[in-house]
Motif scaffolding. Structure first.
Motif, PDB file in Angstrom:
ATOM      1  N   LYS A  33       3.834   9.767  -5.938  1.00  0.00           N
ATOM      2  CA  LYS A  33       4.687   8.649  -5.519  1.00  0.00           C
ATOM      3  C   LYS A  33       5.359   8.914  -4.172  1.00  0.00           C
ATOM      4  O   LYS A  33       5.459  10.052  -3.726  1.00  0.00           O
ATOM      5  CB  LYS A  33       5.796   8.411  -6.559  1.00  0.00           C
ATOM      6  CG  LYS A  33       5.269   8.127  -7.962  1.00  0.00           C
ATOM      7  CD  LYS A  33       4.562   6.795  -8.011  1.00  0.00           C
ATOM      8  CE  LYS A  33       4.209   6.392  -9.421  1.00  0.00           C
ATOM      9  NZ  LYS A  33       2.800   6.087  -9.604  1.00  0.00           N
ATOM     10  N   LYS A  34       5.876   7.816  -3.617  1.00  0.00           N
ATOM     11  CA  LYS A  34       6.672   7.938  -2.395  1.00  0.00           C
ATOM     12  C   LYS A  34       8.090   7.428  -2.652  1.00  0.00           C
ATOM     13  O   LYS A  34       8.268   6.284  -3.045  1.00  0.00           O
ATOM     14  CB  LYS A  34       6.078   7.091  -1.282  1.00  0.00           C
ATOM     15  CG  LYS A  34       6.880   7.202   0.008  1.00  0.00           C
ATOM     16  CD  LYS A  34       6.859   5.947   0.849  1.00  0.00           C
ATOM     17  CE  LYS A  34       7.840   4.913   0.349  1.00  0.00           C
ATOM     18  NZ  LYS A  34       7.938   3.723   1.169  1.00  0.00           N
ATOM     19  N   GLY A  35       9.067   8.299  -2.429  1.00  0.00           N
ATOM     20  CA  GLY A  35      10.440   7.831  -2.478  1.00  0.00           C
ATOM     21  C   GLY A  35      11.067   7.857  -1.098  1.00  0.00           C
ATOM     22  O   GLY A  35      12.034   7.175  -0.829  1.00  0.00           O
ATOM     23  N   CYS A  36      10.515   8.714  -0.217  1.00  0.00           N
ATOM     24  CA  CYS A  36      11.153   8.849   1.096  1.00  0.00           C
ATOM     25  C   CYS A  36      10.181   9.170   2.219  1.00  0.00           C
ATOM     26  O   CYS A  36      10.392   8.804   3.350  1.00  0.00           O
ATOM     27  CB  CYS A  36      12.231   9.922   1.026  1.00  0.00           C
ATOM     28  SG  CYS A  36      11.589  11.598   0.757  1.00  0.00           S
ATOM     29  N   ASP A  37       9.103   9.895   1.915  1.00  0.00           N
ATOM     30  CA  ASP A  37       8.173  10.403   2.936  1.00  0.00           C
ATOM     31  C   ASP A  37       8.865  11.301   3.956  1.00  0.00           C
ATOM     32  O   ASP A  37       8.422  11.415   5.095  1.00  0.00           O
ATOM     33  CB  ASP A  37       7.452   9.244   3.658  1.00  0.00           C
ATOM     34  CG  ASP A  37       6.055   9.018   3.065  1.00  0.00           C
ATOM     35  OD1 ASP A  37       5.653   9.792   2.180  1.00  0.00           O
ATOM     36  OD2 ASP A  37       5.398   8.053   3.474  1.00  0.00           O
TER      37      ASP A  37
ATOM     38  N   GLY B 251      10.487  14.375   2.629  1.00  0.00           N
ATOM     39  CA  GLY B 251      10.745  15.665   1.988  1.00  0.00           C
ATOM     40  C   GLY B 251      12.062  15.767   1.250  1.00  0.00           C
ATOM     41  O   GLY B 251      12.485  16.865   0.884  1.00  0.00           O
ATOM     42  N   ASP B 252      12.695  14.636   0.990  1.00  0.00           N
ATOM     43  CA  ASP B 252      14.033  14.675   0.386  1.00  0.00           C
ATOM     44  C   ASP B 252      14.083  14.381  -1.111  1.00  0.00           C
ATOM     45  O   ASP B 252      15.060  14.730  -1.766  1.00  0.00           O
ATOM     46  CB  ASP B 252      14.944  13.650   1.080  1.00  0.00           C
ATOM     47  CG  ASP B 252      15.147  13.977   2.543  1.00  0.00           C
ATOM     48  OD1 ASP B 252      15.149  15.174   2.880  1.00  0.00           O
ATOM     49  OD2 ASP B 252      15.289  13.032   3.342  1.00  0.00           O
ATOM     50  N   CYS B 253      13.093  13.678  -1.655  1.00  0.00           N
ATOM     51  CA  CYS B 253      13.266  13.159  -3.022  1.00  0.00           C
ATOM     52  C   CYS B 253      12.394  13.839  -4.067  1.00  0.00           C
ATOM     53  O   CYS B 253      12.711  13.820  -5.247  1.00  0.00           O
ATOM     54  CB  CYS B 253      13.030  11.645  -3.054  1.00  0.00           C
ATOM     55  SG  CYS B 253      11.289  11.179  -2.944  1.00  0.00           S
ATOM     56  N   GLY B 254      11.264  14.381  -3.691  1.00  0.00           N
ATOM     57  CA  GLY B 254      10.404  15.079  -4.646  1.00  0.00           C
ATOM     58  C   GLY B 254       9.476  14.190  -5.447  1.00  0.00           C
ATOM     59  O   GLY B 254       8.715  14.688  -6.284  1.00  0.00           O
TER      60      GLY B 254
ATOM     61  N   CYS C  38       6.854  12.934  -4.633  1.00  0.00           N
ATOM     62  CA  CYS C  38       5.460  13.176  -4.247  1.00  0.00           C
ATOM     63  C   CYS C  38       4.994  14.578  -4.633  1.00  0.00           C
ATOM     64  O   CYS C  38       3.947  15.028  -4.179  1.00  0.00           O
ATOM     65  CB  CYS C  38       5.353  13.024  -2.735  1.00  0.00           C
ATOM     66  SG  CYS C  38       6.357  14.257  -1.875  1.00  0.00           S
TER      67      CYS C  38
ATOM     68  N   HIS D  19       6.056  19.367  -1.696  1.00  0.00           N
ATOM     69  CA  HIS D  19       6.253  17.951  -1.403  1.00  0.00           C
ATOM     70  C   HIS D  19       5.056  17.503  -0.567  1.00  0.00           C
ATOM     71  O   HIS D  19       4.946  17.876   0.603  1.00  0.00           O
ATOM     72  CB  HIS D  19       7.559  17.737  -0.641  1.00  0.00           C
ATOM     73  CG  HIS D  19       8.777  17.917  -1.493  1.00  0.00           C
ATOM     74  ND1 HIS D  19      10.055  17.881  -0.995  1.00  0.00           N
ATOM     75  CD2 HIS D  19       8.917  18.108  -2.819  1.00  0.00           C
ATOM     76  CE1 HIS D  19      10.926  18.054  -1.968  1.00  0.00           C
ATOM     77  NE2 HIS D  19      10.246  18.205  -3.093  1.00  0.00           N
TER      78      HIS D  19
ATOM     79  N   CYS E 117       4.309  14.853   0.843  1.00  0.00           N
ATOM     80  CA  CYS E 117       4.545  14.015   2.032  1.00  0.00           C
ATOM     81  C   CYS E 117       4.798  14.865   3.267  1.00  0.00           C
ATOM     82  O   CYS E 117       4.695  14.371   4.387  1.00  0.00           O
ATOM     83  CB  CYS E 117       5.709  13.055   1.789  1.00  0.00           C
ATOM     84  SG  CYS E 117       7.320  13.842   1.687  1.00  0.00           S
TER      85      CYS E 117
HETATM   86  S1  FES Z   1       8.221  11.182  -0.930  1.00  0.00           S
HETATM   87 FE1  FES Z   1      10.202  12.014  -1.010  1.00  0.00          FE
HETATM   88  S2  FES Z   1       9.870  14.131  -0.831  1.00  0.00           S
HETATM   89 FE2  FES Z   1       7.928  13.270  -0.513  1.00  0.00          FE
END
Ligand code: FES
Ligand code: FES
Length: 903
Positions: free
Chosen positions: A33-37, A39-42, A44, A54, A56
């Protein structure tokens, strides 16, 4: 390059600059999944040669000749990985969008990592759960109960899509490969107020892969509001799909449709826009001043930027203040925050083989989105189908139509499927936010603490467009004032246009802001009177039989379907007195204090809300249930199935459920305003009861037994001593021309009311400004618990969101109205380490209005959190922090300014 993913070999080249996340999704692994692209949300997280990363942040070419494992590859031979099973057993998800990444990280833990979750889970964010159930899962706590016929109500049953969520099989909005799809990207304004003089598209059109560019000259000149409400008149029609006037930094200027995301982005950068800059105003008080720049000429020059004002009075506050022994007056302000649902806005539009337009979108209100699209583009309603797949969180942010219109425009113009996914930055700079509000509270009381007058003046910064501005303002003058008995109440509210990002619906919906104000003010008043926080509230809080009004003289349709506020207060008081929780850190710089706050919220908006459900018996004796409301992590599919199963005395897993589809499910206004249980759930309960009666009616005739001697039970109907399976009955009914179907609608009125009390004990470091929550206690009156595990999860998540709002979340803007921290590493939502475990208690009540005794679950719990923390900090330091967030630097600065903080 060669890469092995989940044991399968692939030999294919990534695009230049492509990250591993999009590469894996291109190969069909949609569990990534993508939450931020960034490296902040995990969201991915995958394993590369057994190590979680991560994806992304990983250039795809670096994965050459590696073994990559995604969530889809974790189960072996159909056997779930123990961590997948643990997440299922603890139901450690709500929307489930973070779950794949969370499991991939947790499944890699070895040795003592489980004892260091605050550290080892720092790279994975969850916006829904408050992390408690994730902690439970990782420590092997089993919460889910067995699904037993006739015992569905009140059982902690699993989410019907739980297995799909933990295996990565659940499909969210953009988890689909669509051949020939164009990608949409938007150029956004760097200016807060401007007129577009000219847009030169030449260079942008020359970018290889660019198919079309749209500006304000290419869209229907039809105004609408991006906000969705059943009564569309409550929101001003002040928005065009694309406009030649810019009113905030981040507003759409032009849209590009291209063969790739990269081409669309490159073209956006090459668009040449000539702007005529206009004066801007960001502060609503300044925007109300006579010579302020006018954003919309809606109410005429006389009204300026005030597009809704509300004034009301019951009794006479003038008399009330005259009869008061003590008067307290202060201004309390709340900050602008973002929902941060982990799934960003996204949409896919295509024309099907049936010639119709299909819109797959991440929305809380597919039926209202359809209505708006029909209105804007002048479509025949039957020509368009809007639906959701699984939605990765909403919290009110998706009660807004801000992606579907441009995708549809591009589809209509090009004939090609069109997809658009917001970046995390776009979520921050261009989606909606919680309205920033300033509330001046004036309270009068007699010496014994009895309130004699309550007066509010609320100013809401609604930003550049007015969707939700009037309704949130009305909410701010509603339940927070209703909550206290007082014969004299007066409110004045102003929703004001400014050149800021538009406000929108957000969990708590306007009431959160003024609830912060009044609950801080009640403690301030108590201090003046020498009373305790519990004492002053018990003295004044509303009770059954009381007049349920705030400032409006008209009779309201709010009723106590049940009352548990008193129980909630008792439970929080006992818990805080128990001595549980952490002890204050040692050292004389740490100060300790406790704080509480109340909140009450009507189940549903004051305007209209309606919902329907369809149900039928299937040939094999199972049931099919169709409900229009969206499931976005609020648990509605789980509770709807349980409501139906309870009425039909069967197991929940005998009921297949579909939801939120304008072709396949009955109309539903949308999942917002705490209506998922009380309106959609009511429709389900009524439909199930009608189907039960239908079955009994036929069974009675078929067996020649009086209806009163027949009942449904599990998978059968029992007529006296004769037991007929539902499959058998279906066959008999079908031969006789009988239809085992039912359909019912529910409408919202009267509206019942839920209540919540939060208590906290905190330690505050007067030298660093740090707050540590030593104990968090929450009690909720939400009627009968349909699913206790889920109810607790909703409270955990809501309280965690409240901690974020109270202590660290803040959208920071420069002098030009541009957000300077539009990324999750700078705009900090609670991580595992930040989120205290909350003791959650429930009042023992049964609501006479909600379905089978239940009422709204997860919305109101956020409202008392911030004022409870502010009250605890005031209790610890002697200094009132009257604005949010209570960040360390503010606490440090204020304590330094204050004359004599207690030691
Ligand atoms: S999409 Fe958030 S850390 Fe990769
Ligand atoms: S369940 Fe974690 S973000 Fe929704």
């Amino acid at each position: 390059m060669n890469i092995t993913v989940n044991g399968k070999g692939f030999s294919t080249e990534p695009r230049p600059g492509q990250c591993l996340r999009t590469f894996l999704r291109q190969l069909g692994w949609f569990g990534v999944k993508k939450g931020c692209d960034q490296g902040d949300c995990g969201a991915c997280t995958v394993w590369m040669d057994g190590t979680p990363i991560h994806s992304c942040l990983m250039p795809a070419f670096r994965a050459a000749d590696t073994q990559v494992t995604t969530i889809e590859g974790l189960a072996v031979d159909g056997q779930l990985h123990p961590m997948q099973q643990a997440f299922l057993d603890a139901q450690a998800f709500q929307c489930g969008f973070c779950t794949a990444g969370m499991i991939m990280t947790a499944a890699s833990f070895t040795g003592e990592a489980k004892d260091e979750l605050p550290r080892v889970l720092k790279g994975n964010l969850c916006r829904c759960t408050g992390y408690r159930s994730i902690d439970d899962a990782i420590h092997g706590v089993v919460e889910a109960e067995e699904d037993v016929a006739g015992k569905a109500l009140g059982a902690s049953l699993n989410n019907p899509f739980g297995h799909a969520i933990v295996t990565g099989a659940a499909r969210y909005t953009l988890d689909i490969a669509m051949d020939n799809a164009l990608h949409l990207k938007v150029l956004r304004s760097p200016h807060p107020h401007a007129r577009i003089v000219k847009i030169n598209r030449e260079k942008a059109l020359a970018v290889p892969g660019v198919v079309a560019i749209f500006t304000w000259e290419d869209v229907p000149r039809r105004l609408y509001s991006t906000a969705t409400h059943e009564d569309h008149l409550v929101d001003p029609d002040d928005t065009y799909v694309l406009d030649d006037v810019i009113r905030f930094v981040g507003q759409r200027v032009a849209a590009v449709a291209a063969e790739t995301v990269g081409a669309a982005e490159a073209a956006c950068r090459l668009l040449e826009v000539e702007y005529e800059l206009l004066p801007a105003v960001f502060d609503p008080e300044l925007a109300m001043a006579p010579n302020a720049p006018i954003l919309h000429h809606k109410g005429g020059e006389a009204k300026g930027n005030i597009f809704v004002e509300i004034h009301g009075e019951n009794g006479s506050v003038e008399d009330g203040f005259k009869s008061a022994d003590v008067i307290h007056e202060k201004i309390y302000t709340t900050s602008r925050v973002q929902h941060v649902h982990l799934e960003t806005h996204g949409c896919l539009v295509w024309r099907g083989d049936d010639g119709r337009i299909h819109v797959r979108t991440s929305t809380q209100a597919p039926f209202l989105a359809k209505q708006k699209l029909v209105h804007i583009f002048g479509l025949f309603p039957g020509s368009i189908h809007v639906f959701t797949e699984r939605v990765g969180g909403g919290f009110g942010g998706k009660q807004e139509m801000i992606a579907e219109d441009l995708c549809l425009l591009a589809n209509l113009k090009t004939g090609r499927p069109v997809t658009w996914e917001f970046t995390r930055e776009e979520q921050f700079i261009a989606a909606s936010t919680r309205h920033q509000m300033t509330t001046r509270v004036k309270l009068g009381a007699r010496r014994d603490g009895t309130l004699t007058a309550i007066q509010f003046r609320v100013v809401s910064n609604t930003g550049a467009y007015g969707g939700h501005g009037g309704e949130t303002l009305a909410a701010s003058l509603g339940s927070p004032m209703t909550m206290y008995r007082c014969p004299n109440k007066k409110g004045d509210g102003y929703a004001v246009y400014t050149n800021m990002i538009p406000g929108g619906g957000f969990r708590g919906y306007g009431a959160s802001q003024s609830n912060f104000a009044i609950e801080c003010a009640m403690d301030d008043l108590a201090r003046l009177l020498g009373m305790g926080s519990f004492e002053i509230r018990r003295k004044n809080m509303i009770r059954p039989g009381d007049w349920m009004q705030s400032i409006w003289k008209e009779t309201s349709d709010i009723e106590f379907g049940s009352y548990g506020l008193d129980q909630c207060l008792d439970m929080v008081e006992q818990a805080l007195a128990s001595g549980r929780g952490a002890v204050k850190p040692t050292g004389e710089d740490w100060l300790e204090g406790t704080g509480i706050a109340l909140a009450m919220l009507e189940s549903g908006p004051p305007t209209e809300h309606r919902s329907g459900a369809d149900m039928r018996l299937e040939p094999d004796g199972s049931y099919h249930l169709a409900v229009g409301s969206t499931e976005m992590g609020n648990g509605s599919v789980t509770s709807h199935r349980q409501l139906a199963a309870a009425v039909l005395a069967t197991r929940a897993n005998r009921i297949a459920i579909i939801n939120a589809d304008t072709d396949l499910t009955p109309y539903d206004t949308g999942t917002f305003a705490s209506t998922g249980t009380v309106v959609a759930g009511q429709a389900v309960a009524l439909t199930a009861a009608a189907l039960r009666d239908n079955i009994i009616d036929f069974a009675s005739r078929h067996t020649e037994t009086p209806k009163s001697d027949c009942r449904v039970e599990g998978d059968a109907v029992v007529c006296k001593t004769r037991r007929i399976s539902l499959a058998e009955l279906y066959e008999a009914g079908t031969s006789a021309g009988h239809h085992f179907e039912a359909k019912r609608k529910a409408y919202l009125s009267p509206r019942t009311i839920a209540a919540n009390v939060q208590g906290v004990r905190v330690a505050v470091n007067r030298m660093t400004g740090e707050i540590q929550v030593l104990q968090s206690v929450h009690a909720a009156d939400i009627g009968k618990l349909i699913n206790p595990m889920q109810c607790r999860g909703q409270i955990d998540g809501s309280v965690a969101m409240g901690f974020g709002w109270a202590m660290y979340e803040k959208m920071v803007y420069n002098d030009n109205g541009a957000m300077v921290n539009p990324a999750l590493r700078n705009y900090r939502i609670p991580a595992f380490a930040d989120t205290p475990h909350t003791e959650v208690y429930f009042a023992d009540t049964y609501d006479t209005i909600g379905p089978l005794g239940a009422k709204a679950q997860g919305e109101c719990a956020i409202n008392p959190v911030a004022p409870a923390i502010s009250n605890a900090v005031a209790n610890a330091t002697g200094v009132r922090f009257a604005s949010l967030p209570l960040s360390p630097e503010r606490i440090f600065a204020e304590l330094g300014r204050a004359k004599a903080p207690r030691s």
